[in-house]
Design a protein around this motif. Structure first.
Motif, PDB file in Angstrom:
ATOM      1  N   THR A  60       2.806  -9.615  -7.111  1.00  0.00           N
ATOM      2  CA  THR A  60       1.368  -9.443  -6.465  1.00  0.00           C
ATOM      3  C   THR A  60       0.952 -10.580  -5.610  1.00  0.00           C
ATOM      4  O   THR A  60       0.778 -10.421  -4.538  1.00  0.00           O
ATOM      5  N   ALA A  61       1.143 -11.696  -6.417  1.00  0.00           N
ATOM      6  CA  ALA A  61       0.704 -12.809  -5.539  1.00  0.00           C
ATOM      7  C   ALA A  61       1.502 -13.216  -4.241  1.00  0.00           C
ATOM      8  O   ALA A  61       1.229 -13.540  -3.536  1.00  0.00           O
ATOM      9  N   ILE A  62       2.937 -12.855  -4.602  1.00  0.00           N
ATOM     10  CA  ILE A  62       3.933 -13.290  -3.518  1.00  0.00           C
ATOM     11  C   ILE A  62       3.817 -12.264  -2.432  1.00  0.00           C
ATOM     12  O   ILE A  62       3.679 -12.731  -1.221  1.00  0.00           O
ATOM     13  N   ILE A  63       3.600 -10.828  -2.704  1.00  0.00           N
ATOM     14  CA  ILE A  63       3.034 -10.172  -1.555  1.00  0.00           C
ATOM     15  C   ILE A  63       1.917 -10.355  -0.895  1.00  0.00           C
ATOM     16  O   ILE A  63       1.960 -10.504   0.348  1.00  0.00           O
ATOM     17  N   TYR A  64       0.948 -10.771  -1.624  1.00  0.00           N
ATOM     18  CA  TYR A  64      -0.173 -11.250  -1.026  1.00  0.00           C
ATOM     19  C   TYR A  64      -0.303 -12.518  -0.054  1.00  0.00           C
ATOM     20  O   TYR A  64      -0.502 -12.648   1.091  1.00  0.00           O
ATOM     21  N   SER A  65       0.543 -13.486  -0.392  1.00  0.00           N
ATOM     22  CA  SER A  65       1.094 -14.756   0.170  1.00  0.00           C
ATOM     23  C   SER A  65       1.802 -14.431   1.272  1.00  0.00           C
ATOM     24  O   SER A  65       1.753 -14.945   2.545  1.00  0.00           O
ATOM     25  N   THR A  66       2.767 -13.344   1.087  1.00  0.00           N
ATOM     26  CA  THR A  66       3.804 -13.103   2.430  1.00  0.00           C
ATOM     27  C   THR A  66       3.115 -12.449   3.577  1.00  0.00           C
ATOM     28  O   THR A  66       3.073 -12.575   4.773  1.00  0.00           O
ATOM     29  N   TRP A  67       2.047 -11.501   3.027  1.00  0.00           N
ATOM     30  CA  TRP A  67       0.991 -10.699   4.026  1.00  0.00           C
ATOM     31  C   TRP A  67       0.190 -11.528   4.677  1.00  0.00           C
ATOM     32  O   TRP A  67      -0.069 -11.909   5.953  1.00  0.00           O
ATOM     33  N   ILE A  68      -0.683 -12.367   4.028  1.00  0.00           N
ATOM     34  CA  ILE A  68      -1.612 -13.106   4.669  1.00  0.00           C
ATOM     35  C   ILE A  68      -1.253 -14.525   5.174  1.00  0.00           C
ATOM     36  O   ILE A  68      -1.798 -14.761   6.227  1.00  0.00           O
ATOM     37  N   ASN A  69      -0.995 -15.318   4.227  1.00  0.00           N
ATOM     38  CA  ASN A  69      -0.453 -16.819   4.529  1.00  0.00           C
ATOM     39  C   ASN A  69       0.693 -16.643   5.559  1.00  0.00           C
ATOM     40  O   ASN A  69       0.745 -17.693   6.471  1.00  0.00           O
ATOM     41  N   ARG A  70       1.653 -15.797   5.611  1.00  0.00           N
ATOM     42  CA  ARG A  70       2.948 -15.875   6.324  1.00  0.00           C
ATOM     43  C   ARG A  70       2.971 -14.978   7.422  1.00  0.00           C
ATOM     44  O   ARG A  70       3.839 -14.929   8.349  1.00  0.00           O
ATOM     45  N   SER A  71       1.998 -13.891   7.483  1.00  0.00           N
ATOM     46  CA  SER A  71       1.931 -12.991   8.486  1.00  0.00           C
ATOM     47  C   SER A  71       3.092 -12.079   8.465  1.00  0.00           C
ATOM     48  O   SER A  71       3.412 -11.554   9.760  1.00  0.00           O
ATOM     49  N   ASP A  72       3.653 -11.797   7.444  1.00  0.00           N
ATOM     50  CA  ASP A  72       5.127 -11.251   7.497  1.00  0.00           C
ATOM     51  C   ASP A  72       4.607  -9.872   6.854  1.00  0.00           C
ATOM     52  O   ASP A  72       4.967  -9.716   5.673  1.00  0.00           O
ATOM     53  N   PHE A  73       4.212  -8.640   7.656  1.00  0.00           N
ATOM     54  CA  PHE A  73       3.956  -7.713   7.274  1.00  0.00           C
ATOM     55  C   PHE A  73       5.201  -6.650   6.706  1.00  0.00           C
ATOM     56  O   PHE A  73       5.235  -6.172   5.453  1.00  0.00           O
ATOM     57  N   GLY A  74       6.370  -6.934   7.251  1.00  0.00           N
ATOM     58  CA  GLY A  74       7.533  -6.250   6.920  1.00  0.00           C
ATOM     59  C   GLY A  74       7.930  -6.872   5.655  1.00  0.00           C
ATOM     60  O   GLY A  74       8.515  -5.969   4.822  1.00  0.00           O
ATOM     61  N   GLY A  75       8.017  -8.038   5.382  1.00  0.00           N
ATOM     62  CA  GLY A  75       8.562  -8.682   4.482  1.00  0.00           C
ATOM     63  C   GLY A  75       7.742  -8.158   3.058  1.00  0.00           C
ATOM     64  O   GLY A  75       8.280  -7.923   1.956  1.00  0.00           O
ATOM     65  N   GLY A 208      -0.659   6.695  -9.102  1.00  0.00           N
ATOM     66  CA  GLY A 208      -1.016   5.516  -8.130  1.00  0.00           C
ATOM     67  C   GLY A 208      -1.587   4.450  -9.178  1.00  0.00           C
ATOM     68  O   GLY A 208      -1.688   3.247  -8.591  1.00  0.00           O
ATOM     69  N   TYR A 209      -1.785   4.755 -10.288  1.00  0.00           N
ATOM     70  CA  TYR A 209      -2.205   3.619 -11.183  1.00  0.00           C
ATOM     71  C   TYR A 209      -1.267   2.574 -11.499  1.00  0.00           C
ATOM     72  O   TYR A 209      -1.520   1.790 -11.922  1.00  0.00           O
ATOM     73  N   ALA A 210       0.338   3.118 -11.181  1.00  0.00           N
ATOM     74  CA  ALA A 210       1.225   2.354 -11.772  1.00  0.00           C
ATOM     75  C   ALA A 210       1.370   1.299 -10.318  1.00  0.00           C
ATOM     76  O   ALA A 210       2.397   0.393 -10.640  1.00  0.00           O
ATOM     77  N   ILE A 211       0.805   1.598  -9.175  1.00  0.00           N
ATOM     78  CA  ILE A 211       0.966   0.650  -7.794  1.00  0.00           C
ATOM     79  C   ILE A 211      -0.139  -0.460  -8.107  1.00  0.00           C
ATOM     80  O   ILE A 211      -1.314   0.080  -8.106  1.00  0.00           O
ATOM     81  N   PRO A 212       0.205  -1.487  -7.880  1.00  0.00           N
ATOM     82  CA  PRO A 212      -0.693  -2.693  -7.783  1.00  0.00           C
ATOM     83  C   PRO A 212      -1.760  -2.460  -6.408  1.00  0.00           C
ATOM     84  O   PRO A 212      -0.948  -1.748  -5.375  1.00  0.00           O
ATOM     85  N   GLY A 213      -2.750  -2.979  -6.600  1.00  0.00           N
ATOM     86  CA  GLY A 213      -3.705  -2.907  -5.337  1.00  0.00           C
ATOM     87  C   GLY A 213      -3.365  -3.106  -4.284  1.00  0.00           C
ATOM     88  O   GLY A 213      -3.485  -2.837  -2.946  1.00  0.00           O
ATOM     89  N   THR A 214      -2.600  -4.543  -4.309  1.00  0.00           N
ATOM     90  CA  THR A 214      -2.066  -5.260  -3.223  1.00  0.00           C
ATOM     91  C   THR A 214      -1.095  -4.149  -2.504  1.00  0.00           C
ATOM     92  O   THR A 214      -0.992  -4.292  -1.141  1.00  0.00           O
ATOM     93  N   VAL A 215      -0.173  -3.349  -3.334  1.00  0.00           N
ATOM     94  CA  VAL A 215       0.761  -2.831  -2.619  1.00  0.00           C
ATOM     95  C   VAL A 215       0.054  -1.445  -2.134  1.00  0.00           C
ATOM     96  O   VAL A 215       0.397  -0.912  -0.669  1.00  0.00           O
ATOM     97  N   LEU A 216      -1.112  -0.931  -2.711  1.00  0.00           N
ATOM     98  CA  LEU A 216      -1.694   0.320  -1.891  1.00  0.00           C
ATOM     99  C   LEU A 216      -2.169  -0.239  -0.743  1.00  0.00           C
ATOM    100  O   LEU A 216      -2.383   0.472   0.116  1.00  0.00           O
ATOM    101  N   ALA A 217      -3.219  -1.363  -0.567  1.00  0.00           N
ATOM    102  CA  ALA A 217      -3.544  -1.648   0.502  1.00  0.00           C
ATOM    103  C   ALA A 217      -2.661  -1.764   1.712  1.00  0.00           C
ATOM    104  O   ALA A 217      -2.820  -1.590   2.817  1.00  0.00           O
ATOM    105  N   LEU A 218      -1.562  -2.512   1.387  1.00  0.00           N
ATOM    106  CA  LEU A 218      -0.566  -2.653   2.218  1.00  0.00           C
ATOM    107  C   LEU A 218      -0.047  -1.283   2.698  1.00  0.00           C
ATOM    108  O   LEU A 218       0.290  -1.371   3.895  1.00  0.00           O
ATOM    109  N   GLY A 219       0.215  -0.390   1.870  1.00  0.00           N
ATOM    110  CA  GLY A 219       0.716   0.784   2.502  1.00  0.00           C
ATOM    111  C   GLY A 219      -0.277   1.829   3.088  1.00  0.00           C
ATOM    112  O   GLY A 219       0.077   2.689   4.034  1.00  0.00           O
ATOM    113  N   LEU A 220      -1.590   1.495   3.028  1.00  0.00           N
ATOM    114  CA  LEU A 220      -2.737   2.303   3.539  1.00  0.00           C
ATOM    115  C   LEU A 220      -3.114   1.614   4.872  1.00  0.00           C
ATOM    116  O   LEU A 220      -3.837   2.389   5.809  1.00  0.00           O
ATOM    117  N   LEU A 221      -3.173   0.434   4.954  1.00  0.00           N
ATOM    118  CA  LEU A 221      -3.438  -0.108   6.263  1.00  0.00           C
ATOM    119  C   LEU A 221      -3.088   0.400   7.581  1.00  0.00           C
ATOM    120  O   LEU A 221      -3.940   0.684   8.469  1.00  0.00           O
TER     121      LEU A 221
END
Length: 380
Positions: A60-75, A208-221
């Motif tokens: 989850t921390a890696i997904i957050y860092s990849t999205w926010i800090n590296r601006s790599d939405f695809g990764g 949906g409970y099995a999916i982390p909040g970061t993943v849900l936010a990424l999928g719905l944005l």
């Protein structure tokens, strides 16, 4: 919920208390044990604040860092899909492992589980064990938060806390309301005579409970942003007016994510209550002339009030402390207690984070106490 007659039968056949526990109670408890472990694993996977603070590179921390800090939405999206697939495979593998086993044992209300009064050394060990759990899990962390909060008690800390408290309670209230309403009607379908396809779709929705909040936010944005774009184009063509980001930039997006994330909590609680109640009371209401809305308001809802309160309380508490999705999808200028604590702790301002953290504890305890009191009054 196991019948006391099972343990009595084992003891009658000469099994000791320890052998009865290992041979009867524990094997029959496999499904709830697996559910508890699965819920704990999902919570750990969803956690963001604690793992970042302790420097653990969780997914989850890696997904957050990849999205926010590296601006790599695809990764970040690739990592998110991997998480969903791994969690799904674990759930399917466990269900496959016990596909030929039967764990159903109806509880006989005339034979309640045997309660053994502990004495002497056993009573002392049990008391110490429960005291250690209470001390390490509640007294120690809350006491430290209270010490830090009182040491840096200033008017600014109160203003910051109450500014975040209002949107926190608002989001938790509306999120719990929407989630419980959806969970109620979904539970009516799964516990009734709905088709297999409908029940399968509902079970799929509760994953949906099995999916982390970061993943849900990424999928719905992106879908929410696209919906905002279409709506703005429509209003511009019809009225020459752009309302802006009414979905992806408002609290509606958070309520939507909460409903997906915590539908399993609401649905499972209400579904279990409906199955335990059965259909006899509803059939009796229909015989006496109740139909449609009247049956819902006079029979269905009153008989499920304790379960509805329990589901609403659980969802409310979950939303109050939810961080990853809230951190990523909150509107500009809106902070919840969880995001305030995260922002302060991430820059080592622990004293400033203590007061909002205490209010998270209070916001979770108060509805639990109220729901318990209301449930006890109804039982009386």
């Amino acid at each position: 919920m196991q019948s006391g007659s099972l343990n009595i039968a084992a003891r009658t056949l000469g099994a000791s208390g320890w052998r009865t526990f290992m041979s009867v109670t524990l094997p029959l408890s496999r499904p709830p044990i697996v559910v508890g472990m699965t819920l704990a694993m999902m919570e750990v996977v969803n956690d963001l604040g604690a793992v970042q603070y302790f420097g653990v590179n969780s997914i989850t921390a890696i997904i957050y860092s990849t999205w926010i800090n590296r601006s790599d939405f695809g990764g970040a999206a690739q990592l998110a899909v991997t998480v969903v697939l791994v969690i799904g495979l674990l759930i399917v593998a466990e269900q496959h492992a016990r596909r030929h086993r039967v764990y159903l044992a109806n509880r006989d209300s005339r034979v309640p589980p045997v309660r053994t009064r502990l004495r002497g050394g056993r009573a002392l060990v049990a008391l110490l064990y429960c005291s250690v759990l209470l001390g390490l899990g509640f007294v120690l962390p809350v006491g430290d938060l209270l010490y830090l909060a009182l040491r840096r008690l200033t008017p600014d800390s109160f203003v910051l806390t109450f500014t975040a408290l209002v949107p926190t309670v608002t989001l938790a209230f509306f999120g719990a309301l929407v989630t419980v309403v959806i969970g109620f009607f979904a539970a009516r379908q799964t516990s009734g005579r709905a088709s297999g396809a409908s029940k399968g779709a509902i079970r799929l929705a509760t994953l949906g409970y099995a999916i982390p909040g970061t993943v849900l936010a990424l999928g719905l944005l992106q879908p929410l942003g696209q919906a905002d774009l279409w709506f703005n184009r429509l209003t511009m063509a019809l009225a020459g007016w752009r309302p802006g980001l009414i979905l992806s930039g408002s609290m509606a997006a958070l309520v939507y994510v909460y409903a997906i994330r915590f539908l399993a909590v609401s649905h499972s609680t209400l579904d279990a209550a409906m199955r335990k109640r059965g259909n006899s009371m509803l059939d009796a209401g229909r015989v006496l002339g109740a139909r449609g809305l009247g049956l819902l308001l006079r029979v269905d809802l009153p008989t499920l009030t304790p379960a509805i309160l329990t589901a609403a309380t659980l969802v409310f508490v979950e939303i109050v402390k939810e961080l990853p999705a809230t951190l990523l999808l909150r509107p500009l200028g809106v902070d919840t207690l969880a995001t305030v604590v995260y922002s302060s702790a991430s820059v080592s301002l622990f004293a400033e984070a203590a007061m909002p953290a205490l209010f998270i504890v209070l916001a979770g305890l108060i509805p639990v106490i109220l729901a318990t009191q209301i449930g006890n009054r109804r039982k009386v």
